[in-house]
Design a protein around this motif. Structure first.
Motif, PDB file in Angstrom:
ATOM      1  N   LEU A  15       0.857  -1.177   0.000  1.00 45.30           N
ATOM      2  CA  LEU A  15       0.000   0.000   0.000  1.00 45.30           C
ATOM      3  C   LEU A  15       0.893   1.225   0.000  1.00 45.30           C
ATOM      4  O   LEU A  15       1.703   1.429   0.907  1.00 45.30           O
ATOM      5  N   LEU A  16       0.758   2.045  -1.026  1.00 47.83           N
ATOM      6  CA  LEU A  16       1.545   3.268  -1.176  1.00 47.83           C
ATOM      7  C   LEU A  16       0.709   4.438  -0.667  1.00 47.83           C
ATOM      8  O   LEU A  16      -0.293   4.817  -1.277  1.00 47.83           O
ATOM      9  N   VAL A  17       1.105   4.985   0.469  1.00 51.03           N
ATOM     10  CA  VAL A  17       0.375   6.101   1.078  1.00 51.03           C
ATOM     11  C   VAL A  17       1.030   7.399   0.617  1.00 51.03           C
ATOM     12  O   VAL A  17       2.169   7.702   0.989  1.00 51.03           O
ATOM     13  N   GLY A  18       0.324   8.143  -0.194  1.00 48.07           N
ATOM     14  CA  GLY A  18       0.865   9.376  -0.766  1.00 48.07           C
ATOM     15  C   GLY A  18       1.198   9.183  -2.228  1.00 48.07           C
ATOM     16  O   GLY A  18       1.946   8.271  -2.592  1.00 48.07           O
ATOM     17  N   PHE A  19       0.632  10.044  -3.072  1.00 54.93           N
ATOM     18  CA  PHE A  19       0.840   9.890  -4.518  1.00 54.93           C
ATOM     19  C   PHE A  19       1.206  11.225  -5.137  1.00 54.93           C
ATOM     20  O   PHE A  19       0.687  11.628  -6.180  1.00 54.93           O
ATOM     21  N   GLY A  20       2.133  11.922  -4.466  1.00 53.16           N
ATOM     22  CA  GLY A  20       2.710  13.120  -5.051  1.00 53.16           C
ATOM     23  C   GLY A  20       3.805  12.737  -6.019  1.00 53.16           C
ATOM     24  O   GLY A  20       3.859  11.601  -6.514  1.00 53.16           O
ATOM     25  N   ALA A  21       4.713  13.673  -6.284  1.00 55.56           N
ATOM     26  CA  ALA A  21       5.763  13.410  -7.273  1.00 55.56           C
ATOM     27  C   ALA A  21       6.614  12.204  -6.880  1.00 55.56           C
ATOM     28  O   ALA A  21       6.919  11.347  -7.716  1.00 55.56           O
ATOM     29  N   PHE A  22       7.003  12.121  -5.602  1.00 57.94           N
ATOM     30  CA  PHE A  22       7.834  10.991  -5.207  1.00 57.94           C
ATOM     31  C   PHE A  22       7.024   9.708  -5.122  1.00 57.94           C
ATOM     32  O   PHE A  22       7.528   8.624  -5.436  1.00 57.94           O
ATOM     33  N   GLY A  23       5.769   9.800  -4.708  1.00 54.97           N
ATOM     34  CA  GLY A  23       4.918   8.616  -4.698  1.00 54.97           C
ATOM     35  C   GLY A  23       4.740   8.040  -6.087  1.00 54.97           C
ATOM     36  O   GLY A  23       4.751   6.814  -6.280  1.00 54.97           O
ATOM     37  N   ARG A  24       4.604   8.915  -7.080  1.00 58.07           N
ATOM     38  CA  ARG A  24       4.465   8.427  -8.457  1.00 58.07           C
ATOM     39  C   ARG A  24       5.748   7.774  -8.935  1.00 58.07           C
ATOM     40  O   ARG A  24       5.721   6.789  -9.685  1.00 58.07           O
ATOM     41  N   LEU A  25       6.901   8.317  -8.503  1.00 57.01           N
ATOM     42  CA  LEU A  25       8.168   7.675  -8.845  1.00 57.01           C
ATOM     43  C   LEU A  25       8.247   6.291  -8.211  1.00 57.01           C
ATOM     44  O   LEU A  25       8.648   5.310  -8.861  1.00 57.01           O
ATOM     45  N   CYS A  26       7.850   6.178  -6.944  1.00 58.43           N
ATOM     46  CA  CYS A  26       7.837   4.873  -6.281  1.00 58.43           C
ATOM     47  C   CYS A  26       6.938   3.898  -7.031  1.00 58.43           C
ATOM     48  O   CYS A  26       7.296   2.719  -7.222  1.00 58.43           O
ATOM     49  N   ALA A  27       5.772   4.360  -7.444  1.00 59.23           N
ATOM     50  CA  ALA A  27       4.852   3.485  -8.157  1.00 59.23           C
ATOM     51  C   ALA A  27       5.455   3.008  -9.464  1.00 59.23           C
ATOM     52  O   ALA A  27       5.339   1.830  -9.833  1.00 59.23           O
ATOM     53  N   ARG A  28       6.108   3.903 -10.181  1.00 61.14           N
ATOM     54  CA  ARG A  28       6.715   3.518 -11.459  1.00 61.14           C
ATOM     55  C   ARG A  28       7.776   2.442 -11.267  1.00 61.14           C
ATOM     56  O   ARG A  28       7.879   1.504 -12.078  1.00 61.14           O
ATOM     57  N   LEU A  29       8.556   2.565 -10.190  1.00 63.42           N
ATOM     58  CA  LEU A  29       9.641   1.617  -9.964  1.00 63.42           C
ATOM     59  C   LEU A  29       9.151   0.290  -9.377  1.00 63.42           C
ATOM     60  O   LEU A  29       9.717  -0.767  -9.657  1.00 63.42           O
ATOM     61  N   LEU A  30       8.084   0.342  -8.564  1.00 62.28           N
ATOM     62  CA  LEU A  30       7.687  -0.835  -7.794  1.00 62.28           C
ATOM     63  C   LEU A  30       6.517  -1.617  -8.393  1.00 62.28           C
ATOM     64  O   LEU A  30       6.402  -2.824  -8.162  1.00 62.28           O
ATOM     65  N   ALA A  31       5.647  -0.934  -9.145  1.00 60.23           N
ATOM     66  CA  ALA A  31       4.446  -1.601  -9.658  1.00 60.23           C
ATOM     67  C   ALA A  31       4.739  -2.854 -10.485  1.00 60.23           C
ATOM     68  O   ALA A  31       3.960  -3.817 -10.425  1.00 60.23           O
ATOM     69  N   PRO A  32       5.831  -2.915 -11.265  1.00 60.72           N
ATOM     70  CA  PRO A  32       6.081  -4.148 -12.013  1.00 60.72           C
ATOM     71  C   PRO A  32       6.430  -5.346 -11.130  1.00 60.72           C
ATOM     72  O   PRO A  32       6.392  -6.487 -11.605  1.00 60.72           O
ATOM     73  N   HIS A  33       6.745  -5.105  -9.861  1.00 58.96           N
ATOM     74  CA  HIS A  33       7.247  -6.177  -9.006  1.00 58.96           C
ATOM     75  C   HIS A  33       6.337  -6.502  -7.833  1.00 58.96           C
ATOM     76  O   HIS A  33       6.533  -7.515  -7.165  1.00 58.96           O
ATOM     77  N   LEU A  34       5.360  -5.658  -7.556  1.00 57.85           N
ATOM     78  CA  LEU A  34       4.495  -5.831  -6.396  1.00 57.85           C
ATOM     79  C   LEU A  34       3.045  -5.579  -6.780  1.00 57.85           C
ATOM     80  O   LEU A  34       2.765  -4.860  -7.737  1.00 57.85           O
ATOM     81  N   ARG A  35       2.139  -6.172  -6.037  1.00 59.57           N
ATOM     82  CA  ARG A  35       0.716  -5.833  -6.185  1.00 59.57           C
ATOM     83  C   ARG A  35       0.498  -4.549  -5.387  1.00 59.57           C
ATOM     84  O   ARG A  35       0.448  -4.558  -4.176  1.00 59.57           O
ATOM     85  N   LEU A  36       0.339  -3.455  -6.105  1.00 53.97           N
ATOM     86  CA  LEU A  36       0.413  -2.139  -5.499  1.00 53.97           C
ATOM     87  C   LEU A  36      -0.935  -1.434  -5.559  1.00 53.97           C
ATOM     88  O   LEU A  36      -1.610  -1.447  -6.581  1.00 53.97           O
ATOM     89  N   ALA A  37      -1.300  -0.810  -4.439  1.00 55.15           N
ATOM     90  CA  ALA A  37      -2.483   0.045  -4.382  1.00 55.15           C
ATOM     91  C   ALA A  37      -2.083   1.381  -3.776  1.00 55.15           C
ATOM     92  O   ALA A  37      -1.091   1.473  -3.032  1.00 55.15           O
TER      93      ALA A  37
END
Length: 245
Positions: free
Chosen positions: A16-38
């Motif tokens: 679970l990614l809490v926060g979807f600002g600029a850095f949150g979006r970077l985290c999502a880009r890097l992690l989404a291919p490897h984890l089930r991310l919400a």
């Protein structure tokens, strides 16, 4: 022990990614291919961006449904975010943060989250401005607070990143110079635009380096220059050195 049939692939860990600002979006880009991310973010625009990226949305009350909870929020928003998820966490989960300073956030996580939860304070030493492609070779500081951390370190290595083990105190002492002073210089040099036509390669490289942090959000600047107690003595030393020059 339950054995999976050979034909049944293991599920990816969930985050679970809490926060979807600029850095949150970077985290999502890097992690989404490897984890089930919400994504958990109350801002409707952030939710719309998450849906455009094909990511699920979740409320704070769902925090206990995930293997990992990653807080990618500004330092001032960390305490309320921790308080919102704390009642819903379950034993054995791991909670991580990516705040730019570590002493204060680490103390908050230890104080506000259940003792049954694993805690890992982290700081990726790159951001949206400096990580526009693959992050290979990027440094990620890990400050273990409670529980197992080696699994995360191994995962980062598989992504091509370089984990660095530290305490929150040592992190902030080092970051005071490498990050705090860099932000101070970027703010000071911002008033010298436009750059002159007659300039050296060393000047160009300096400006490129400062530009990497010059567009950071104001709360990042506040965190790394004022939220880190080790920056003030370095600022004073810098001013003395300039006066003596």
């Amino acid at each position: 022990m339950i054995t999976r049939p050979a034909s049944t692939p293991a599920l990816q860990p969930s985050l679970l990614l809490v926060g979807f600002g600029a850095f949150g979006r970077l985290c999502a880009r890097l992690l989404a291919p490897h984890l089930r991310l919400a994504v958990c973010d109350p801002d409707p625009q952030a939710g719309a961006l998450a849906r455009q990226m094909g990511l699920a949305l979740a409320a704070p009350e769902a925090a206990g449904d995930f293997d990992f909870v990653l807080l990618a929020v500004p330092v001032p928003a960390l305490e309320p975010s921790l308080r919102r998820i704390a009642p819903h966490l379950r034993a054995g989960q791991m909670v991580l943060d990516v705040c730019s300073v570590k002493e204060g956030p680490a103390a908050l996580m230890l104080r506000l989250l259940p003792e049954s939860v694993q805690l890992l304070a982290t700081h990726p030493m790159f951001g949206p401005q400096s990580c526009t492609g693959a992050p290979a070779g990027g440094r990620v500081v890990l400050c273990p607070l409670r529980g197992e951390w080696r699994r995360v370190a191994g995962f980062l290595r598989r992504l091509g990143l370089r984990p660095i083990l530290s305490t929150p105190q040592d992190h902030d002492r080092h970051a005071a110079m490498t990050q705090g002073l860099t932000h101070l210089l970027a703010r000071a040099m911002a008033g010298f635009d436009p750059h002159p036509a007659i300039r050296t390669r060393s000047f160009d490289l300096l400006m490129q380096a400062l530009a990497m942090v010059g567009q950071d959000a104001p709360e990042v600047y506040e965190a790394v220059t004022r939220g880190n107690a080790h920056v003030a003595p370095l600022r004073e030393r810098l001013m003395r050195n300039l006066a003596q020059g």
